[in-house]
Design a protein around this motif. Structure first.
Motif, PDB file in Angstrom:
ATOM      1  N   ASN A  11       0.851  -1.188   0.000  1.00  0.00           N
ATOM      2  CA  ASN A  11       0.000   0.000   0.000  1.00  0.00           C
ATOM      3  C   ASN A  11       0.891   1.244   0.000  1.00  0.00           C
ATOM      4  N   PRO A  12       1.221   1.747  -1.179  1.00  0.00           N
ATOM      5  CA  PRO A  12       2.188   2.855  -1.251  1.00  0.00           C
ATOM      6  C   PRO A  12       1.705   4.152  -0.603  1.00  0.00           C
ATOM      7  N   HIS A  13       0.413   4.323  -0.409  1.00  0.00           N
ATOM      8  CA  HIS A  13      -0.105   5.559   0.164  1.00  0.00           C
ATOM      9  C   HIS A  13      -0.456   5.444   1.647  1.00  0.00           C
ATOM     10  N   LEU A  14      -0.154   4.324   2.257  1.00  0.00           N
ATOM     11  CA  LEU A  14      -0.433   4.166   3.678  1.00  0.00           C
ATOM     12  C   LEU A  14       0.862   4.082   4.470  1.00  0.00           C
ATOM     13  N   VAL A  15       0.916   4.860   5.555  1.00  0.00           N
ATOM     14  CA  VAL A  15       2.099   4.913   6.413  1.00  0.00           C
ATOM     15  C   VAL A  15       1.641   4.734   7.855  1.00  0.00           C
ATOM     16  N   LYS A  16       2.365   3.912   8.597  1.00  0.00           N
ATOM     17  CA  LYS A  16       2.029   3.687  10.005  1.00  0.00           C
ATOM     18  C   LYS A  16       3.000   4.462  10.882  1.00  0.00           C
ATOM     19  N   ASN A  17       2.449   5.237  11.821  1.00  0.00           N
ATOM     20  CA  ASN A  17       3.257   5.922  12.821  1.00  0.00           C
ATOM     21  C   ASN A  17       3.541   4.901  13.917  1.00  0.00           C
ATOM     22  N   LEU A  18       4.796   4.546  14.080  1.00  0.00           N
ATOM     23  CA  LEU A  18       5.166   3.488  15.018  1.00  0.00           C
ATOM     24  C   LEU A  18       5.021   3.924  16.477  1.00  0.00           C
ATOM     25  N   ASN A  19       5.019   5.228  16.738  1.00  0.00           N
ATOM     26  CA  ASN A  19       4.860   5.719  18.110  1.00  0.00           C
ATOM     27  C   ASN A  19       3.407   5.640  18.575  1.00  0.00           C
ATOM     28  N   THR A  20       2.475   5.957  17.683  1.00  0.00           N
ATOM     29  CA  THR A  20       1.059   6.014  18.072  1.00  0.00           C
ATOM     30  C   THR A  20       0.240   4.853  17.530  1.00  0.00           C
ATOM     31  N   GLY A  21       0.756   4.178  16.509  1.00  0.00           N
ATOM     32  CA  GLY A  21       0.005   3.089  15.885  1.00  0.00           C
ATOM     33  C   GLY A  21      -0.994   3.573  14.843  1.00  0.00           C
ATOM     34  N   VAL A  22      -1.060   4.881  14.629  1.00  0.00           N
ATOM     35  CA  VAL A  22      -2.001   5.463  13.671  1.00  0.00           C
ATOM     36  C   VAL A  22      -1.538   5.176  12.254  1.00  0.00           C
ATOM     37  N   ILE A  23      -2.490   4.827  11.380  1.00  0.00           N
ATOM     38  CA  ILE A  23      -2.196   4.629   9.961  1.00  0.00           C
ATOM     39  C   ILE A  23      -2.667   5.862   9.215  1.00  0.00           C
ATOM     40  N   LEU A  24      -1.765   6.455   8.439  1.00  0.00           N
ATOM     41  CA  LEU A  24      -2.048   7.675   7.701  1.00  0.00           C
ATOM     42  C   LEU A  24      -2.124   7.385   6.208  1.00  0.00           C
ATOM     43  N   ASN A  25      -3.075   8.031   5.535  1.00  0.00           N
ATOM     44  CA  ASN A  25      -3.170   7.960   4.090  1.00  0.00           C
ATOM     45  C   ASN A  25      -2.469   9.189   3.532  1.00  0.00           C
ATOM     46  N   THR A  26      -1.435   8.983   2.738  1.00  0.00           N
ATOM     47  CA  THR A  26      -0.649  10.092   2.204  1.00  0.00           C
ATOM     48  C   THR A  26      -0.982  10.409   0.754  1.00  0.00           C
ATOM     49  N   ASP A  27      -2.073   9.882   0.247  1.00  0.00           N
ATOM     50  CA  ASP A  27      -2.480  10.101  -1.144  1.00  0.00           C
ATOM     51  C   ASP A  27      -3.208  11.443  -1.255  1.00  0.00           C
ATOM     52  N   ASN A  28      -2.461  12.522  -1.464  1.00  0.00           N
ATOM     53  CA  ASN A  28      -3.046  13.857  -1.544  1.00  0.00           C
ATOM     54  C   ASN A  28      -3.965  14.020  -2.755  1.00  0.00           C
ATOM     55  N   ASP A  29      -3.594  13.440  -3.905  1.00  0.00           N
ATOM     56  CA  ASP A  29      -4.436  13.541  -5.096  1.00  0.00           C
ATOM     57  C   ASP A  29      -5.773  12.833  -4.873  1.00  0.00           C
ATOM     58  N   GLY A  30      -5.710  11.669  -4.246  1.00  0.00           N
ATOM     59  CA  GLY A  30      -6.940  10.935  -3.935  1.00  0.00           C
ATOM     60  C   GLY A  30      -7.817  11.714  -2.971  1.00  0.00           C
ATOM     61  N   TYR A  31      -7.202  12.368  -2.006  1.00  0.00           N
ATOM     62  CA  TYR A  31      -7.933  13.184  -1.034  1.00  0.00           C
ATOM     63  C   TYR A  31      -8.621  14.350  -1.727  1.00  0.00           C
ATOM     64  N   LYS A  32      -7.888  15.034  -2.609  1.00  0.00           N
ATOM     65  CA  LYS A  32      -8.471  16.156  -3.351  1.00  0.00           C
ATOM     66  C   LYS A  32      -9.614  15.685  -4.236  1.00  0.00           C
ATOM     67  N   SER A  33      -9.456  14.532  -4.864  1.00  0.00           N
ATOM     68  CA  SER A  33     -10.528  13.971  -5.703  1.00  0.00           C
ATOM     69  C   SER A  33     -11.762  13.654  -4.868  1.00  0.00           C
ATOM     70  N   ALA A  34     -11.550  13.104  -3.690  1.00  0.00           N
ATOM     71  CA  ALA A  34     -12.672  12.773  -2.809  1.00  0.00           C
ATOM     72  C   ALA A  34     -13.404  14.039  -2.370  1.00  0.00           C
ATOM     73  N   LEU A  35     -12.662  15.092  -2.049  1.00  0.00           N
ATOM     74  CA  LEU A  35     -13.293  16.360  -1.663  1.00  0.00           C
ATOM     75  C   LEU A  35     -14.104  16.942  -2.814  1.00  0.00           C
ATOM     76  N   ALA A  36     -13.545  16.892  -4.026  1.00  0.00           N
ATOM     77  CA  ALA A  36     -14.254  17.411  -5.201  1.00  0.00           C
ATOM     78  C   ALA A  36     -15.519  16.599  -5.459  1.00  0.00           C
ATOM     79  N   ARG A  37     -15.431  15.277  -5.310  1.00  0.00           N
ATOM     80  CA  ARG A  37     -16.584  14.403  -5.517  1.00  0.00           C
ATOM     81  C   ARG A  37     -17.668  14.701  -4.479  1.00  0.00           C
TER      82      ARG A  37
END
Length: 69
Positions: A11-37
Protein backbone atom coordinates in the motif's frame (compact mmCIF):
# COMPACT_ATOMS: atom_id res chain seq x y z
CA UNK A 1 10.70 8.59 5.76
CA UNK A 2 11.77 9.03 9.36
CA UNK A 3 12.31 6.21 11.85
CA UNK A 4 8.96 6.73 13.58
CA UNK A 5 7.05 5.86 10.40
CA UNK A 6 6.91 2.79 8.22
CA UNK A 7 5.18 2.23 4.89
CA UNK A 8 2.46 -0.42 4.91
CA UNK A 9 3.35 -3.38 2.71
CA UNK A 10 1.60 -3.41 -0.72
CA UNK A 11 0.00 0.00 0.00
CA UNK A 12 2.19 2.85 -1.25
CA UNK A 13 -0.10 5.56 0.16
CA UNK A 14 -0.43 4.17 3.68
CA UNK A 15 2.10 4.91 6.41
CA UNK A 16 2.03 3.69 10.00
CA UNK A 17 3.26 5.92 12.82
CA UNK A 18 5.17 3.49 15.02
CA UNK A 19 4.86 5.72 18.11
CA UNK A 20 1.06 6.01 18.07
CA UNK A 21 0.01 3.09 15.89
CA UNK A 22 -2.00 5.46 13.67
CA UNK A 23 -2.20 4.63 9.96
CA UNK A 24 -2.05 7.68 7.70
CA UNK A 25 -3.17 7.96 4.09
CA UNK A 26 -0.65 10.09 2.20
CA UNK A 27 -2.48 10.10 -1.14
CA UNK A 28 -3.05 13.86 -1.54
CA UNK A 29 -4.44 13.54 -5.10
CA UNK A 30 -6.94 10.93 -3.93
CA UNK A 31 -7.93 13.18 -1.03
CA UNK A 32 -8.47 16.16 -3.35
CA UNK A 33 -10.53 13.97 -5.70
CA UNK A 34 -12.67 12.77 -2.81
CA UNK A 35 -13.29 16.36 -1.66
CA UNK A 36 -14.25 17.41 -5.20
CA UNK A 37 -16.58 14.40 -5.52
CA UNK A 38 -18.20 15.23 -2.18
CA UNK A 39 -18.73 18.84 -3.28
CA UNK A 40 -20.30 17.73 -6.59
CA UNK A 41 -22.61 15.30 -4.77
CA UNK A 42 -23.70 18.07 -2.40
CA UNK A 43 -24.42 20.38 -5.35
CA UNK A 44 -26.39 17.65 -7.13
CA UNK A 45 -28.49 17.02 -4.02
CA UNK A 46 -29.22 20.75 -3.74
CA UNK A 47 -30.25 20.90 -7.40
CA UNK A 48 -32.51 17.88 -7.01
CA UNK A 49 -34.15 19.52 -4.00
CA UNK A 50 -34.67 22.75 -6.00
CA UNK A 51 -36.19 20.85 -8.92
CA UNK A 52 -38.52 19.05 -6.51
CA UNK A 53 -39.60 22.39 -5.03
CA UNK A 54 -40.23 23.79 -8.51
CA UNK A 55 -42.33 20.73 -9.42
CA UNK A 56 -44.46 21.23 -6.32
CA UNK A 57 -44.96 24.90 -7.16
CA UNK A 58 -45.96 24.06 -10.73
CA UNK A 59 -48.48 21.50 -9.52
CA UNK A 60 -50.00 24.05 -7.11
CA UNK A 61 -50.05 26.73 -9.82
CA UNK A 62 -51.67 24.34 -12.25
CA UNK A 63 -54.29 23.42 -9.68
CA UNK A 64 -55.06 27.11 -9.12
CA UNK A 65 -55.37 27.75 -12.84
CA UNK A 66 -57.72 24.82 -13.44
CA UNK A 67 -59.81 25.53 -10.35
CA UNK A 68 -60.73 28.98 -11.72
CA UNK A 69 -62.18 27.56 -14.94
Amino acid sequence: MDESKRQIQNNPHLVKNLNTGVILNTDNDGYKSALARKKRNKEIKALKREVGDLKERLIKLEALIYSDK
